[in-house]
Every structure is written in structure tokens, then in C-alpha cells.
Design a protein around this motif. Structure first.
Motif, PDB file in Angstrom:
ATOM      1  N   ARG A   1       4.239  -4.393   0.769  1.00 27.59           N
ATOM      2  CA  ARG A   1       2.946  -4.342   1.412  1.00 27.59           C
ATOM      3  C   ARG A   1       1.985  -5.334   0.978  1.00 27.59           C
ATOM      4  NH1 ARG A   1       3.513   1.369  -0.588  1.00 27.59           N
ATOM      5  NH2 ARG A   1       3.973   2.904   1.311  1.00 27.59           N
ATOM      6  N   THR A   2       2.335  -6.304   0.006  1.00 32.36           N
ATOM      7  CA  THR A   2       1.531  -7.308   0.011  1.00 32.36           C
ATOM      8  C   THR A   2       1.496  -8.489   1.180  1.00 32.36           C
ATOM      9  OG1 THR A   2       2.059  -7.328  -2.404  1.00 32.36           O
ATOM     10  CG2 THR A   2       1.171  -9.369  -1.738  1.00 32.36           C
ATOM     11  N   MET A   3       2.601  -8.265   1.803  1.00 27.97           N
ATOM     12  CA  MET A   3       2.334  -9.191   3.291  1.00 27.97           C
ATOM     13  C   MET A   3       1.342  -8.839   3.917  1.00 27.97           C
ATOM     14  SD  MET A   3       3.822 -11.396   5.057  1.00 27.97           S
ATOM     15  CE  MET A   3       3.924 -11.794   6.927  1.00 27.97           C
ATOM     16  N   ARG A   4       0.748  -7.479   4.012  1.00 29.70           N
ATOM     17  CA  ARG A   4      -0.224  -7.219   4.884  1.00 29.70           C
ATOM     18  C   ARG A   4      -1.366  -8.007   4.444  1.00 29.70           C
ATOM     19  NH1 ARG A   4       0.488  -0.685   4.279  1.00 29.70           N
ATOM     20  NH2 ARG A   4       2.500  -0.755   5.488  1.00 29.70           N
ATOM     21  N   VAL A   5      -1.798  -7.972   3.092  1.00 32.46           N
ATOM     22  CA  VAL A   5      -2.914  -8.819   2.470  1.00 32.46           C
ATOM     23  C   VAL A   5      -2.827 -10.203   2.650  1.00 32.46           C
ATOM     24  CG1 VAL A   5      -4.206  -9.029   0.427  1.00 32.46           C
ATOM     25  CG2 VAL A   5      -3.324  -7.017   0.907  1.00 32.46           C
ATOM     26  N   PRO A  16      -1.959  -0.396 -14.156  1.00 35.12           N
ATOM     27  CA  PRO A  16      -1.168   0.135 -14.810  1.00 35.12           C
ATOM     28  C   PRO A  16       0.008   1.016 -14.223  1.00 35.12           C
ATOM     29  CG  PRO A  16      -3.226   0.553 -15.726  1.00 35.12           C
ATOM     30  CD  PRO A  16      -3.443  -0.093 -14.558  1.00 35.12           C
ATOM     31  N   ALA A  17      -0.328   1.120 -13.083  1.00 35.38           N
ATOM     32  CA  ALA A  17       0.900   2.079 -12.340  1.00 35.38           C
ATOM     33  C   ALA A  17       2.084   1.031 -11.786  1.00 35.38           C
ATOM     34  CB  ALA A  17       0.135   2.760 -11.069  1.00 35.38           C
ATOM     35  N   GLY A  18       1.830  -0.146 -11.851  1.00 38.52           N
ATOM     36  CA  GLY A  18       2.777  -1.129 -11.730  1.00 38.52           C
ATOM     37  C   GLY A  18       3.104  -1.389 -10.116  1.00 38.52           C
ATOM     38  N   LYS A  19       2.087  -0.943  -9.281  1.00 41.34           N
ATOM     39  CA  LYS A  19       2.329  -0.889  -7.614  1.00 41.34           C
ATOM     40  C   LYS A  19       1.549  -2.106  -7.227  1.00 41.34           C
ATOM     41  CE  LYS A  19       2.773   3.870  -6.734  1.00 41.34           C
ATOM     42  NZ  LYS A  19       2.195   5.119  -6.133  1.00 41.34           N
ATOM     43  N   VAL A  20       2.203  -2.792  -6.217  1.00 39.97           N
ATOM     44  CA  VAL A  20       1.614  -4.059  -5.455  1.00 39.97           C
ATOM     45  C   VAL A  20       1.207  -3.381  -4.057  1.00 39.97           C
ATOM     46  CG1 VAL A  20       2.964  -5.624  -6.768  1.00 39.97           C
ATOM     47  CG2 VAL A  20       3.794  -4.680  -4.771  1.00 39.97           C
ATOM     48  N   PRO A  21       0.489  -4.385  -3.352  1.00 40.43           N
ATOM     49  CA  PRO A  21      -0.372  -5.434  -3.919  1.00 40.43           C
ATOM     50  C   PRO A  21      -1.664  -5.063  -4.858  1.00 40.43           C
ATOM     51  CG  PRO A  21      -1.100  -4.850  -1.806  1.00 40.43           C
ATOM     52  CD  PRO A  21      -0.048  -3.910  -2.257  1.00 40.43           C
ATOM     53  N   VAL A  68      -4.427  -0.781   1.925  1.00 32.09           N
ATOM     54  CA  VAL A  68      -5.569  -0.514   2.764  1.00 32.09           C
ATOM     55  C   VAL A  68      -6.920  -0.795   2.268  1.00 32.09           C
ATOM     56  CG1 VAL A  68      -6.576   1.352   4.346  1.00 32.09           C
ATOM     57  CG2 VAL A  68      -4.026   1.086   4.181  1.00 32.09           C
ATOM     58  N   ALA A  69      -7.190  -0.296   1.085  1.00 32.57           N
ATOM     59  CA  ALA A  69      -8.422  -0.457   0.430  1.00 32.57           C
ATOM     60  C   ALA A  69      -8.670  -1.934   0.271  1.00 32.57           C
ATOM     61  CB  ALA A  69      -8.196   0.356  -1.033  1.00 32.57           C
ATOM     62  N   ILE A  70      -7.782  -2.901   0.133  1.00 32.03           N
ATOM     63  CA  ILE A  70      -7.830  -4.136   0.019  1.00 32.03           C
ATOM     64  C   ILE A  70      -8.449  -4.786   1.304  1.00 32.03           C
ATOM     65  CG2 ILE A  70      -6.944  -6.463  -0.259  1.00 32.03           C
ATOM     66  CD1 ILE A  70      -4.994  -4.956  -2.579  1.00 32.03           C
ATOM     67  N   MET A  71      -7.606  -4.494   2.378  1.00 29.36           N
ATOM     68  CA  MET A  71      -7.902  -4.984   3.555  1.00 29.36           C
ATOM     69  C   MET A  71      -9.304  -4.579   4.287  1.00 29.36           C
ATOM     70  SD  MET A  71      -4.030  -4.585   5.366  1.00 29.36           S
ATOM     71  CE  MET A  71      -4.207  -5.284   6.853  1.00 29.36           C
ATOM     72  N   THR A  72      -9.698  -3.294   3.766  1.00 30.55           N
ATOM     73  CA  THR A  72     -10.968  -2.627   4.277  1.00 30.55           C
ATOM     74  C   THR A  72     -12.017  -3.572   3.575  1.00 30.55           C
ATOM     75  OG1 THR A  72      -9.867  -0.452   4.692  1.00 30.55           O
ATOM     76  CG2 THR A  72     -12.373  -0.953   4.416  1.00 30.55           C
ATOM     77  N   PHE A  73     -11.743  -3.786   2.214  1.00 32.74           N
ATOM     78  CA  PHE A  73     -12.759  -4.498   1.559  1.00 32.74           C
ATOM     79  C   PHE A  73     -12.883  -5.979   2.259  1.00 32.74           C
ATOM     80  CE2 PHE A  73     -12.724  -7.812  -1.714  1.00 32.74           C
ATOM     81  CZ  PHE A  73     -14.124  -7.871  -2.242  1.00 32.74           C
ATOM     82  N   LEU A  85      -1.400  -3.730  10.195  1.00 30.95           N
ATOM     83  CA  LEU A  85      -0.661  -2.498   9.565  1.00 30.95           C
ATOM     84  C   LEU A  85       0.446  -1.965  10.468  1.00 30.95           C
ATOM     85  CD1 LEU A  85      -3.737  -0.529   8.271  1.00 30.95           C
ATOM     86  CD2 LEU A  85      -2.017  -1.779   6.866  1.00 30.95           C
ATOM     87  N   LEU A  86       0.183  -1.870  11.830  1.00 29.34           N
ATOM     88  CA  LEU A  86       1.223  -1.105  12.650  1.00 29.34           C
ATOM     89  C   LEU A  86       2.330  -2.192  12.906  1.00 29.34           C
ATOM     90  CD1 LEU A  86       1.986   0.855  14.582  1.00 29.34           C
ATOM     91  CD2 LEU A  86       1.023  -0.305  16.519  1.00 29.34           C
ATOM     92  N   ALA A  87       2.058  -3.337  12.965  1.00 35.31           N
ATOM     93  CA  ALA A  87       3.068  -4.421  13.106  1.00 35.31           C
ATOM     94  C   ALA A  87       3.747  -4.664  11.829  1.00 35.31           C
ATOM     95  CB  ALA A  87       2.491  -6.071  13.316  1.00 35.31           C
TER      96      ALA A  87
END
Length: 197
Positions: free
Chosen positions: A13-17, A45-50, A63-68, A159-161
């Protein structure tokens, strides 16, 4: 404005950002770290990206990053508190619920969960749900432009693409006009630059 740092593999999902940063023309440093790696857990700490590091502060969840980013730069988004923004946010949430969630569940039962916790058979029902969701989402796509909300590119388009590209790789059914929307979006120069990051 200081360059952003984006942590995570382009095959996530990093690709979206990365794509959004390329669309808005913001400078960034990309750290192509794998989930749960030291580079990631240092910030999440959860180790999730992005993870996006902005002004020294880590922000997680695509989604939070893109909205920001949209709100901060005033691009690919409508003004908070407007009807247009409510429609945009509604599309965003629908895409996450109806397309991202089944794909993520299928990935978890393919290679993420411990092998003894996986249920491969669940993927058939997820594929069925994914295709059905496209039928239900279709009336929400604008008829007066190439993008979901008409003539203006917004966060839900990315997001859709991204979800439809993920679906093709996961062998999920992608119908028209979703396939056509994804094709047009992937022809954008910003997508090509982000893919090469």
C-alpha cells in the motif's frame, strides 16, 4: 517545506502514498523497507507499511497519510466540511470496505497468517464478494468525466486504481469500467515515477 520520508515497499500500500506524492509534486525520500523490518518498527511498532514521516512525526495507514497530504497541500481533495468532501470521503470508505478489505483478507489467508491459521477456501467467497461490490459501486462512478468524481482527480481514484491492480495480481475478477479506469490511471506519468521509486 522539508521533504517527506516514505517507508515501505512499492509492492504494498506504500505505492498509494508514493503515487500521491508524485501527483502533487512534493519531494520525498523513499526507504523501501519490508513490513516488520527494523526500519519500519522503529516508527510503527506494529510493523505495518506505509509510514510517512512528516516534520519528524510518523503517520501510518495509507488512507490517513493520503488525507493528510491532500489537506496539507490542497491537492487531490475537496475542502473539509463541503458536500464534495463528504462524497469524496464516502467513496474512499467504500473502496476500502468493498475492495481493499477482501483483497487484504485473501492475502492474509495466502501468505501472511501462520500456515495453520490459513483458510484457503475463503478466497472463493472473497472473489464473489469483490465482483458483486463492483456492480453495486458502478452507479457511484461519475458519468461526466474520466475520474470518479468527474473532471477532477481525487484520492479515491488512486485508491481504486491501486486496488484493481492488486486484484489482477491476486486473480480477482475486475470488470469494466473498473479495468478501464485502472488502465487510464496507470498511464499517468506520476504512476510510472512512483512505480520506479
Amino acid at each position: 517545506m522539508t521533504a517527506y520520508q516514505v517507508i515501505g515497499s512499492v509492492k504494498s500500500r506504500t505505492m498509494r502514498v508514493l503515487w500521491m506524492l508524485e501527483e502533487i509534486g512534493a519531494s520525498y525520500e523513499h526507504v523501501p523497507a519490508a513490513p516488520r523490518s527494523d526500519e519500519v518498527t522503529r516508527f510503527n511498532p506494529a510493523g505495518k507499511v506505509p509510514v510517512l514521516v512528516a516534520d519528524g512525526v510518523p503517520i501510518s495507514d495509507s488512507v490517513a497519510i493520503m488525507t493528510f497530504l491532500g489537506d496539507r497541500h490542497g491537492k487531490l481533495t475537496h475542502t473539509p466540511g463541503t458536500i464534495e468532501r463528504a462524497r469524496q470521503d464516502s467513496l474512499t470508505q467504500a473502496i476500502i470496505d468493498e475492495f481493499d478489505a477482501p483483497l487484504w483478507m485473501a492475502a492474509r489467508h495466502s501468505f501472511i497468517l501462520p500456515e495453520d491459521m490459513r483458510m484457503p477456501g475463503i478466497k472463493d467467497s472473497l472473489r464473489w464478494e469483490f465482483e458483486r461490490s463492483q456492480e453495486q459501486f458502478l452507479p457511484r462512478m461519475a458519468e461526466d468525466g474520466p475520474f470518479l468524481m468527474g473532471e477532477e482527480l481525487t484520492i479515491p481514484d488512486i485508491l481504486l486504481a491501486h486496488c484493481m491492480g492488486w486484484a489482477v495480481g491476486a486473480k480477482f475478477p475486475v470488470t469494466e469500467p473498473f479495468r478501464e479506469h485502472a488502465r487510464r490511471m496507470r498511464e499517468r506519468p506520476a504512476f510510472e515515477r512512483a512505480s520506479a521509486a
